[in-house]
Design an enzyme around this catalytic site. Sequence first.
Site, short mmCIF file in Angstrom:
data_model
loop_
_atom_site.label_atom_id
_atom_site.label_comp_id
_atom_site.label_asym_id
_atom_site.label_seq_id
_atom_site.Cartn_x
_atom_site.Cartn_y
_atom_site.Cartn_z
N GLY A 96 53.19 -28.36 10.99
CA GLY A 96 51.75 -28.54 11.08
C GLY A 96 51.12 -27.85 12.16
O GLY A 96 51.85 -26.72 12.62
N LEU B 238 49.74 -27.63 14.92
CA LEU B 238 50.20 -27.62 16.61
C LEU B 238 51.68 -27.31 16.81
O LEU B 238 52.02 -26.35 17.72
CB LEU B 238 49.92 -28.93 17.20
CG LEU B 238 50.44 -29.13 18.86
CD1 LEU B 238 49.81 -28.03 19.57
CD2 LEU B 238 49.89 -30.27 19.33
N ASP C 206 62.80 -37.40 8.69
CA ASP C 206 61.83 -38.43 8.44
C ASP C 206 61.57 -39.46 9.55
O ASP C 206 62.52 -40.21 9.70
CB ASP C 206 62.15 -39.00 6.84
CG ASP C 206 61.23 -39.96 6.68
OD1 ASP C 206 59.95 -40.05 7.35
OD2 ASP C 206 61.45 -40.48 5.46
N THR D 280 44.01 -38.20 19.59
CA THR D 280 42.58 -37.89 18.92
C THR D 280 41.34 -38.29 19.60
O THR D 280 41.28 -39.55 20.38
CB THR D 280 42.65 -38.21 17.67
OG1 THR D 280 41.39 -37.85 16.98
CG2 THR D 280 42.86 -39.56 17.46
N ASP D 281 40.17 -37.51 19.32
CA ASP D 281 39.04 -38.06 19.92
C ASP D 281 38.46 -39.36 19.05
O ASP D 281 37.43 -39.88 19.42
CB ASP D 281 38.00 -36.73 19.95
CG ASP D 281 38.10 -36.12 18.58
OD1 ASP D 281 38.96 -36.23 17.91
OD2 ASP D 281 36.78 -35.83 18.36
N TYR E 151 42.05 -44.42 10.61
CA TYR E 151 42.55 -43.30 11.39
C TYR E 151 42.58 -43.54 12.96
O TYR E 151 43.60 -43.50 13.58
CB TYR E 151 42.19 -41.91 10.91
CG TYR E 151 42.57 -40.74 11.85
CD1 TYR E 151 44.09 -40.42 11.69
CD2 TYR E 151 41.93 -40.07 12.69
CE1 TYR E 151 44.38 -39.16 12.28
CE2 TYR E 151 42.46 -39.18 13.39
CZ TYR E 151 43.62 -38.62 13.21
OH TYR E 151 44.01 -37.63 14.02
N LYS F 49 45.63 -44.43 15.44
CA LYS F 49 46.16 -43.63 16.65
C LYS F 49 46.08 -44.30 17.96
O LYS F 49 46.88 -44.21 18.93
CB LYS F 49 45.45 -42.26 16.61
CG LYS F 49 45.56 -41.25 15.27
CD LYS F 49 46.96 -40.61 15.54
CE LYS F 49 46.99 -39.59 16.43
NZ LYS F 49 48.41 -39.12 16.58
#
Length: 290
Positions: free
Chosen positions: A11, A13, A38, A103-104, A127, A131
């Site tokens: 990904g 990052l 996985d 995440t924000d 989402y 998270k």
Amino acid sequence: MVKILVTGAEGQLGSEINAIANQYHDFQFFFTDINELDLTDKVALDAFVENVKPDYLVNCAAYTAVDVAEKDTELAGLLNTKVPGWIGKLAVAHNFKVIHISTDYVFDGTSYTPYTENDLVNPESFYGKSKLNGEIALLKESKSAMVIRTSWLYSATGKNFLKTMIKLGLERDEVKVVNDQIGTPTFAGDLAQAILTIISKTEDKECIWKPGIYHYSSEGVCSWYDFAKSIHEIYDIDCNVRPIPTEDYPTPAARPAYSVLNKSKIKRIFGIQIPYWRDSLKKCIVQIKK
């Protein structure tokens, strides 16, 4: 030799951590993505960790298709919520430290001042909820884990707003971009450097490892419209960027209208220096043009 296991290594990052890994000669890296491991297979995850015996696990893996997650709740919930909990249990069992990326989107965007780590969370999308629940699951299982929330992540690899705006700008005479969602674009390369700096300073005893939640994004504030205008300006693309309100660009998942993050904690505790977003954008665009 300090062993660092990086999940989600292909990904944005993970790729940036891989790109600078050779700068850290005292670290041995193990980069994994779904082809090697996985994460949703708990037995495979247990066996992999048992074999590697990491000192740190940097979890860059996540279900990040924000709008698709509204329907694909089972897989998004598994990867974003359950897996961090499993990692937390393994961290305790095998005595390693965790840096987990969040995440924000855990915020609802109703604030008018940058969000601190102690501010009320209230995600409005599946989402964001998945998270947030992943943060909770991890920190419940492992008292030595670290969560780093970031925002508007982009890089020279993968799918992201930057790459989309370059593509559309080269193909079209005009693009419409929302101008009433405010946040901070974050170059994945800067976050990668910050993560390895934290590990390095901990190992060198420059800093004490302090678990918990941290915020990291680039310095400065802008709208998606401002971001798009800057991308075209720096890339030298001649395309009209037209500002529109969020209501003219409906999406399945609600976005926070304001998600600027306060970074004072990570700067104070680990001495992290954070670049201005436009400076990092210029650096990333140079990478893309190469």
